[in-house]
Structure formats: C-alpha cells, structure tokens
Design a protein around this motif. Structure first.
Motif, PDB file in Angstrom:
ATOM      1  N   VAL A 220     -13.165 -10.321   6.016  1.00  0.00           N
ATOM      2  CA  VAL A 220     -12.770 -11.390   6.896  1.00  0.00           C
ATOM      3  C   VAL A 220     -12.023 -10.834   8.102  1.00  0.00           C
ATOM      4  O   VAL A 220     -11.313  -9.827   7.994  1.00  0.00           O
ATOM      5  CB  VAL A 220     -11.890 -12.414   6.143  1.00  0.00           C
ATOM      6  N   GLY A 221     -12.192 -11.502   9.240  1.00  0.00           N
ATOM      7  CA  GLY A 221     -11.481 -11.073  10.433  1.00  0.00           C
ATOM      8  C   GLY A 221     -10.368 -12.026  10.825  1.00  0.00           C
ATOM      9  O   GLY A 221      -9.230 -11.635  11.036  1.00  0.00           O
ATOM     10  N   GLN A 222     -10.686 -13.324  10.925  1.00  0.00           N
ATOM     11  CA  GLN A 222      -9.723 -14.304  11.417  1.00  0.00           C
ATOM     12  C   GLN A 222      -9.303 -15.314  10.350  1.00  0.00           C
ATOM     13  O   GLN A 222      -8.149 -15.373   9.963  1.00  0.00           O
ATOM     14  CB  GLN A 222     -10.312 -15.047  12.619  1.00  0.00           C
ATOM     15  N   SER A 223     -10.251 -16.135   9.890  1.00  0.00           N
ATOM     16  CA  SER A 223      -9.941 -17.219   8.959  1.00  0.00           C
ATOM     17  C   SER A 223     -10.680 -17.030   7.642  1.00  0.00           C
ATOM     18  O   SER A 223     -11.887 -16.751   7.620  1.00  0.00           O
ATOM     19  CB  SER A 223     -10.317 -18.571   9.562  1.00  0.00           C
ATOM     20  N   GLN A 242      -1.821  -4.588  -1.960  1.00  0.00           N
ATOM     21  CA  GLN A 242      -2.185  -3.781  -3.119  1.00  0.00           C
ATOM     22  C   GLN A 242      -0.983  -3.347  -3.946  1.00  0.00           C
ATOM     23  O   GLN A 242      -1.140  -2.897  -5.081  1.00  0.00           O
ATOM     24  CB  GLN A 242      -2.972  -2.541  -2.659  1.00  0.00           C
ATOM     25  N   LEU A 243       0.225  -3.485  -3.413  1.00  0.00           N
ATOM     26  CA  LEU A 243       1.437  -3.148  -4.156  1.00  0.00           C
ATOM     27  C   LEU A 243       1.956  -4.338  -4.954  1.00  0.00           C
ATOM     28  O   LEU A 243       2.976  -4.239  -5.635  1.00  0.00           O
ATOM     29  CB  LEU A 243       2.536  -2.667  -3.189  1.00  0.00           C
ATOM     30  N   GLY A 244       1.249  -5.464  -4.875  1.00  0.00           N
ATOM     31  CA  GLY A 244       1.684  -6.649  -5.594  1.00  0.00           C
ATOM     32  C   GLY A 244       2.749  -7.429  -4.866  1.00  0.00           C
ATOM     33  O   GLY A 244       3.364  -8.340  -5.432  1.00  0.00           O
ATOM     34  N   GLN A 245       2.978  -7.122  -3.596  1.00  0.00           N
ATOM     35  CA  GLN A 245       4.007  -7.813  -2.808  1.00  0.00           C
ATOM     36  C   GLN A 245       3.414  -9.070  -2.172  1.00  0.00           C
ATOM     37  O   GLN A 245       2.355  -9.022  -1.555  1.00  0.00           O
ATOM     38  CB  GLN A 245       4.551  -6.884  -1.718  1.00  0.00           C
ATOM     39  N   LYS A 246       4.113 -10.199  -2.323  1.00  0.00           N
ATOM     40  CA  LYS A 246       3.660 -11.448  -1.721  1.00  0.00           C
ATOM     41  C   LYS A 246       3.937 -11.391  -0.213  1.00  0.00           C
ATOM     42  O   LYS A 246       5.074 -11.218   0.213  1.00  0.00           O
ATOM     43  CB  LYS A 246       4.389 -12.627  -2.342  1.00  0.00           C
ATOM     44  N   ILE A 247       2.899 -11.521   0.599  1.00  0.00           N
ATOM     45  CA  ILE A 247       3.077 -11.375   2.046  1.00  0.00           C
ATOM     46  C   ILE A 247       2.726 -12.646   2.813  1.00  0.00           C
ATOM     47  O   ILE A 247       2.973 -12.729   4.007  1.00  0.00           O
ATOM     48  CB  ILE A 247       2.242 -10.204   2.594  1.00  0.00           C
ATOM     49  N   LYS A 248       2.151 -13.641   2.119  1.00  0.00           N
ATOM     50  CA  LYS A 248       1.782 -14.868   2.837  1.00  0.00           C
ATOM     51  C   LYS A 248       1.633 -16.023   1.850  1.00  0.00           C
ATOM     52  O   LYS A 248       1.092 -15.853   0.767  1.00  0.00           O
ATOM     53  CB  LYS A 248       0.464 -14.681   3.598  1.00  0.00           C
ATOM     54  N   LEU A 249       2.143 -17.183   2.244  1.00  0.00           N
ATOM     55  CA  LEU A 249       2.000 -18.400   1.459  1.00  0.00           C
ATOM     56  C   LEU A 249       1.341 -19.446   2.327  1.00  0.00           C
ATOM     57  O   LEU A 249       1.782 -19.690   3.449  1.00  0.00           O
ATOM     58  CB  LEU A 249       3.371 -18.902   0.979  1.00  0.00           C
ATOM     59  N   ASN A 250       0.281 -20.061   1.815  1.00  0.00           N
ATOM     60  CA  ASN A 250      -0.433 -21.076   2.578  1.00  0.00           C
ATOM     61  C   ASN A 250      -0.381 -22.403   1.840  1.00  0.00           C
ATOM     62  O   ASN A 250      -0.756 -22.487   0.677  1.00  0.00           O
ATOM     63  CB  ASN A 250      -1.893 -20.655   2.796  1.00  0.00           C
ATOM     64  N   CYS A 251       0.112 -23.417   2.474  1.00  0.00           N
ATOM     65  CA  CYS A 251       0.196 -24.755   1.879  1.00  0.00           C
ATOM     66  C   CYS A 251      -0.475 -25.800   2.761  1.00  0.00           C
ATOM     67  O   CYS A 251      -0.198 -26.990   2.645  1.00  0.00           O
ATOM     68  CB  CYS A 251       1.656 -25.151   1.635  1.00  0.00           C
ATOM     69  N   SER A 252      -1.320 -25.382   3.669  1.00  0.00           N
ATOM     70  CA  SER A 252      -1.928 -26.306   4.627  1.00  0.00           C
ATOM     71  C   SER A 252      -3.268 -26.825   4.109  1.00  0.00           C
ATOM     72  O   SER A 252      -3.633 -26.631   2.961  1.00  0.00           O
ATOM     73  CB  SER A 252      -2.109 -25.608   5.975  1.00  0.00           C
ATOM     74  N   THR A 264      -3.064  -6.463   8.626  1.00  0.00           N
ATOM     75  CA  THR A 264      -3.693  -5.199   8.993  1.00  0.00           C
ATOM     76  C   THR A 264      -4.936  -4.981   8.136  1.00  0.00           C
ATOM     77  O   THR A 264      -5.102  -5.616   7.085  1.00  0.00           O
ATOM     78  CB  THR A 264      -2.716  -4.034   8.803  1.00  0.00           C
ATOM     79  N   GLU A 265      -5.801  -4.083   8.553  1.00  0.00           N
ATOM     80  CA  GLU A 265      -7.021  -3.809   7.797  1.00  0.00           C
ATOM     81  C   GLU A 265      -6.677  -3.264   6.408  1.00  0.00           C
ATOM     82  O   GLU A 265      -5.739  -2.486   6.251  1.00  0.00           O
ATOM     83  CB  GLU A 265      -7.893  -2.793   8.544  1.00  0.00           C
ATOM     84  N   GLY A 266      -7.439  -3.703   5.418  1.00  0.00           N
ATOM     85  CA  GLY A 266      -7.206  -3.213   4.064  1.00  0.00           C
ATOM     86  C   GLY A 266      -7.608  -4.226   3.012  1.00  0.00           C
ATOM     87  O   GLY A 266      -8.236  -5.244   3.311  1.00  0.00           O
ATOM     88  N   ILE A 267      -7.224  -3.940   1.769  1.00  0.00           N
ATOM     89  CA  ILE A 267      -7.572  -4.779   0.623  1.00  0.00           C
ATOM     90  C   ILE A 267      -6.393  -5.691   0.281  1.00  0.00           C
ATOM     91  O   ILE A 267      -5.245  -5.249   0.223  1.00  0.00           O
ATOM     92  CB  ILE A 267      -7.950  -3.912  -0.595  1.00  0.00           C
ATOM     93  N   TYR A 268      -6.686  -6.966   0.035  1.00  0.00           N
ATOM     94  CA  TYR A 268      -5.672  -7.948  -0.320  1.00  0.00           C
ATOM     95  C   TYR A 268      -6.172  -8.798  -1.483  1.00  0.00           C
ATOM     96  O   TYR A 268      -7.353  -8.742  -1.863  1.00  0.00           O
ATOM     97  CB  TYR A 268      -5.345  -8.845   0.878  1.00  0.00           C
ATOM     98  N   PHE A 269      -5.256  -9.589  -2.038  1.00  0.00           N
ATOM     99  CA  PHE A 269      -5.595 -10.475  -3.154  1.00  0.00           C
ATOM    100  C   PHE A 269      -5.074 -11.879  -2.857  1.00  0.00           C
ATOM    101  O   PHE A 269      -3.915 -12.053  -2.466  1.00  0.00           O
ATOM    102  CB  PHE A 269      -4.981  -9.959  -4.465  1.00  0.00           C
ATOM    103  N   LYS A 284     -10.092 -10.808  -4.889  1.00  0.00           N
ATOM    104  CA  LYS A 284      -9.866  -9.717  -3.934  1.00  0.00           C
ATOM    105  C   LYS A 284     -10.673  -9.955  -2.674  1.00  0.00           C
ATOM    106  O   LYS A 284     -11.817 -10.429  -2.721  1.00  0.00           O
ATOM    107  CB  LYS A 284     -10.265  -8.382  -4.567  1.00  0.00           C
ATOM    108  N   PHE A 285     -10.084  -9.646  -1.508  1.00  0.00           N
ATOM    109  CA  PHE A 285     -10.826  -9.725  -0.250  1.00  0.00           C
ATOM    110  C   PHE A 285     -10.417  -8.571   0.656  1.00  0.00           C
ATOM    111  O   PHE A 285      -9.375  -7.939   0.460  1.00  0.00           O
ATOM    112  CB  PHE A 285     -10.625 -11.072   0.441  1.00  0.00           C
ATOM    113  N   VAL A 286     -11.233  -8.315   1.637  1.00  0.00           N
ATOM    114  CA  VAL A 286     -11.007  -7.214   2.557  1.00  0.00           C
ATOM    115  C   VAL A 286     -10.768  -7.763   3.949  1.00  0.00           C
ATOM    116  O   VAL A 286     -11.539  -8.585   4.451  1.00  0.00           O
ATOM    117  CB  VAL A 286     -12.224  -6.246   2.580  1.00  0.00           C
ATOM    118  N   LYS A 287      -9.678  -7.322   4.566  1.00  0.00           N
ATOM    119  CA  LYS A 287      -9.389  -7.687   5.955  1.00  0.00           C
ATOM    120  C   LYS A 287      -9.950  -6.584   6.848  1.00  0.00           C
ATOM    121  O   LYS A 287      -9.612  -5.413   6.709  1.00  0.00           O
ATOM    122  CB  LYS A 287      -7.869  -7.807   6.165  1.00  0.00           C
TER     123      LYS A 287
END
Length: 288
Positions: A220-223, A242-252, A264-269, A284-287
């Motif tokens: 994914v690039g944007q949305s 990938q370190l298990g750190q919560k970096i974003k919460l979406n409630c919309s 940033t580019e990389g692997i996220y969950f 899992k998704f890739v930015k």
C-alpha cells in the motif's frame, strides 16, 4: 457395592484430573521455592480467543499452586507462516517483583522450552519492566509469527511471570531472559501456566482467498482498505511495527480507508478489532 465402586471411580478421576493440572510432564514442572508466590496474570488473547480463567491476583498463595496446566482449554489452531496478535494483561503487584515475563511455544515438539522458542518477552515487546507497587497496568501486545519450520500437530505453550532468579531485587535489565523452569533462588517469585496448542499447515492461496477479512491494496502507498465479510462490525484498528510497537490507532469510518501515507517503507501489522471486543484478527501488510 456399586455405589462404593462409583465413588472410588469418581475419586480416581478427580485425582487424575488434578494431577494433569499440577504436573507439566513430559515438560519440566516449574515450582518456585518462595511461599509468597501468587497469580499475577489477568488474561491473554491469541487468534481472537480470550483466556481469562486464572483467577484474582493472589488467589494462588503457596508453592503447590504456582503452576497450572490448563489441559482442557482449547486455543485456536496456529497455521505455519501466519501472524497472530497476542495480548497479555497483567496485574500490578504490591511488591518490587516480579518484573519479567515470557511466552514459549515448543515449535519442534521436543518437550523442552528453548530460548529460541520464546515468542514474547520484555525485551522483544515493550523493553520495560512489568508494573509493580500498584503502578499503571498496560496490556502487552505483540504480533507473533508461526515459523514455517514448526512441527505440525499438538504441542505446548508456556506463559510465565517471574522475578530475576539470580538476584531478585536487581534493577530491571532489558537483556535478561527468564528460564522456562523453576528458580533455585529461595526468594524468587513467579506464576506459570501451560496450554495445549495445535500447529496447523500453512494456508494455501485458495484458503487465503476464502478469508472473510482482507487488506487491500497490499503493498500500500496511501490508503489501506478493509474488505470485511464478517457479520460483526469493526470497532477499531491498531497498526504495529515489526517490534510489536503500536504506532497508529484508527477509529474513523473504515469505508474511506486508513491513511498510512506517513509510514516509512517496510512491514507492518494491522490488528482489526470487532464490536464484541472478544475477537480480533491481525494481518500483515507492506508499506511501499
């Protein structure tokens, strides 16, 4: 006579069940030498299942009950190569210990919990000590990956919260690794629980296409959008690195996508939680 036989049979069954719950055989049975040990784990969640039958803090107050094998509790089957969200909720103890935890899964089924089989611990999750002296309790969340090399079939998982068995009052160290068996330090404290878990085969492409919950586009690039075919509505989405750190919460409104453009580019969950609060799924998704 029949009544006596039935009574003896019921007693024998109860003793067998009790032995199954207090013995970890063929694994090592951990027993801490301190008689001040007690339950310090509130609940945990894995693969959408909530396990919360540990009891209140302090309910296990002696050496005999520092370990329990929940041999009749069913956990979700974990597919090789798949990712799962694992959440641990701890109690905040009224003491300076114990400040460490660890989770093992015996992936090679050799009846030993090896350091390489630790899927979750302080220094690969939150890098901080667990709450003590009534401190604030924060759920510990990590996305774990089941190795493709894991042996299929039923195996064992162990969860432990314990003190440093070398020096129980030593300052917290982010590099200290708990032993999966008993401590020999007379003052050490801990509680340990075993569960049966099944390692299943890797999901095939056809099975993945049948999944009722998908992320797209991926990469994914944007949305990032969610294709949800479940009957339950989504309540929120957590994004982890990938370190298990919560970096974003979406409630919309999820129909308009989740903005991930700042990542940033990389692997996220993405941990997707549903309205009933008892189910979640991690994908899992890739930015790019």
């Amino acid at each position: 006579m029949n009544k006596i036989i039935l009574t003896l049979t019921a007693l024998l069954i109860s003793l067998i069940l009790k032995a199954q719950l207090t013995s970890a055989a063929p694994y090592c049975t951990p027993v801490y030498p301190s008689n001040t040990t007690y339950n310090m784990i509130q609940d945990f969640k894995i693969g959408g299942a909530l396990i919360q039958n540990f009891g209140v803090m302090g309910s296990y107050g002696n050496v005999i009950t520092t370990f329990k094998y929940f041999n009749t509790t069913t956990l979700p089957t974990l597919a090789k190569g798949s990712d799962y969200s694992f959440t641990l909720d701890f109690y905040s103890v009224n003491d300076s210990e114990p400040i460490y935890f660890a989770v093992w899964i015996d992936f090679n089924k050799n009846n030993v919990f090896e350091t390489s089989e630790i899927v979750m611990q302080n220094n690969n999750t939150i890098n901080t000590e667990l709450p003590t002296f009534g401190g604030a309790v924060t759920p510990v969340i990590k996305t774990i990956t089941i190795p493709t090399t894991a042996t299929q079939g039923a195996t064992r998982m162990r969860i432990m919260r314990a003190s440093n068995d070398v020096s129980i009052h030593a300052n917290y160290s982010s590099t200290y690794v708990l032993s999966s068996c008993s401590s020999t330090n007379i003052g050490a404290m801990g509680c340990m629980y075993d569960f049966n878990v099944t390692i299943g085969p890797a999901l095939s492409i056809s099975e993945f296409e049948k999944e009722e919950l998908k992320l797209y586009p991926n990469p994914v690039g944007q949305s990032l959008f969610i294709d949800n075919k479940y009957s339950n509505e989504i309540s929120n989405v957590f994004i982890f690195n990938q370190l298990g750190q919560k970096i974003k919460l979406n409630c919309s409104d999820f129909t308009h996508g989740i903005d991930v453009s700042e990542l940033t580019e990389g692997i996220y969950f993405a941990q997707i939680n549903f309205e009933n609060q008892l189910a979640s799924k991690t994908i899992k998704f890739v930015k790019k």
